[in-house]
Design a protein around this motif. Structure first.
Motif: not given
Length: 338
Positions: A237-258
């Motif tokens: 964030t810059d205090g006025e905008q927000l960017l977030a990703i939920r990512f894991r480089n695996h075909e079936t496994e999931h990243p942590p919750s978000l």
């Protein structure tokens, strides 16, 4: 894994105490409890428990908070809000300074992170997220796989300015510095204090993640090994905008919750009716305003901080969420090949 919480609104400030401490499942209390609606109990096609594998119930290694103020802008020293940081190593609910700050501070943008240290990284305030880079703040839940083996190669990718700003020893801060290195290539010396288009930030973040995966392949490949997947739930964030990703480089496994919510902020604000822990119950405050008077807001968090399940949605795997100054929520895939 760690847990983090982000709040953004251009019109509705939150009281830090309301969003970070008072709810039964506030991030300050996510030391050993989990609340994970919509999450798979098992990785698809396997017997591995997704909830326990990448959503550890123990986060004992420190809490950090960034909130944004216009104090410096009011003295003509900058344009727009700038981050204030407080970090601690003790139990958050037992820190009297944190409690005093939270009870008397409002902000339109808040980042908070409670840490579970990965690998052998030191438990020190320098390693607590969020990390401030000029006007920007960055935080991470997950792990850069094989960080000890690739960190020298990552460091060699950094610009001089980005390298100087790294104060700790975590994979997260090194990844943040790599992201800002690529943004600096586009924006020059003003990168640290200027606001940037979200699309450009997304592209630079994707480039940083791609570089990390490339370095893992190169370094591990030299000794005939295959890299493990990395979990990269990131927020900037810059205090006025927000960017977030939920990512894991695996075909079936999931990243942590978000999770994402555009409604939970009402129950997390004592000016308004509602309760973060009990549906249909007021929060006990004065209820100075009606629910429909609450300003547009977005919360992105590792776990919901209110128990009204319908107010939250699970962000899909390998997705990016972008919120601009217009408070519009945009979703896009994370463009990283693996």
């Amino acid at each position: 894994m760690c847990r983090w919480f982000a709040y953004l609104s251009t019109t509705e400030p939150c009281l830090l105490e309301d969003v970070l401490i008072l709810p039964d499942h506030a991030i300050a209390k996510q030391v050993h409890d989990r609340y994970l609606p919509y999450l798979f109990h098992y990785d698809p096609g396997t017997t591995k428990r997704e909830i326990s594998l990448r959503n550890s119930p123990f986060n004992l290694d420190g809490l950090g908070v960034v909130w944004y103020t216009d104090a410096r802008a009011g003295f003509g020293e900058c344009a727009g809000p700038r981050p204030v940081t407080y970090k601690m190593l003790r139990q958050p609910t037992a820190d009297p300074i944190f409690q005093s700050i939270a009870a008397n501070t409002t902000a339109h943008c808040v980042f908070a992170h409670i840490r579970a240290a990965s690998g052998a990284t030191a438990i020190t305030t320098y390693n607590n997220h969020p990390f401030a880079f000029g006007r920007h703040a960055f935080m991470h839940n997950g792990v850069v796989a094989h960080f000890d083996e690739i960190k020298r190669a990552m460091a060699l990718e950094l610009s001089d300015e980005a390298h100087v700003r790294v104060k700790g020893t975590t994979d997260s801060e090194m990844l943040a510095a790599l992201f800002f290195t690529y943004l600096e290539e586009r924006k020059g010396p003003a990168v640290w204090e200027d606001q940037h288009p979200l699309e450009e930030m997304k592209e630079c973040l994707e480039r940083a993640v791609t570089k990390v995966l490339q370095l893992q392949e190169e370094v591990l490949g030299k000794v005939g090994r295959t890299p493990d997947p990395s979990s990269l739930n990131l927020a900037i964030t810059d205090g006025e905008q927000l960017l977030a990703i939920r990512f894991r480089n695996h075909e079936t496994e999931h990243p942590p919750s978000l999770y994402l919510s555009t409604r939970a902020g009402v129950a997390l604000n004592r000016k308004f009716p509602g309760h973060p822990d009990l549906d249909g119950v007021d929060n006990g405050a004065q209820n100075l305003k009606g629910e429909d008077e609450h300003g547009d807001h977005v919360i992105i968090a590792s776990e919901p901080t209110t128990f009204r399940k319908e107010d939250w949605e699970l962000i899909p795997k390998n997705q990016c969420v972008m919120i601009g100054r217009d408070m519009a929520v945009r979703h896009a895939p994370v463009e990283v090949k693996f």
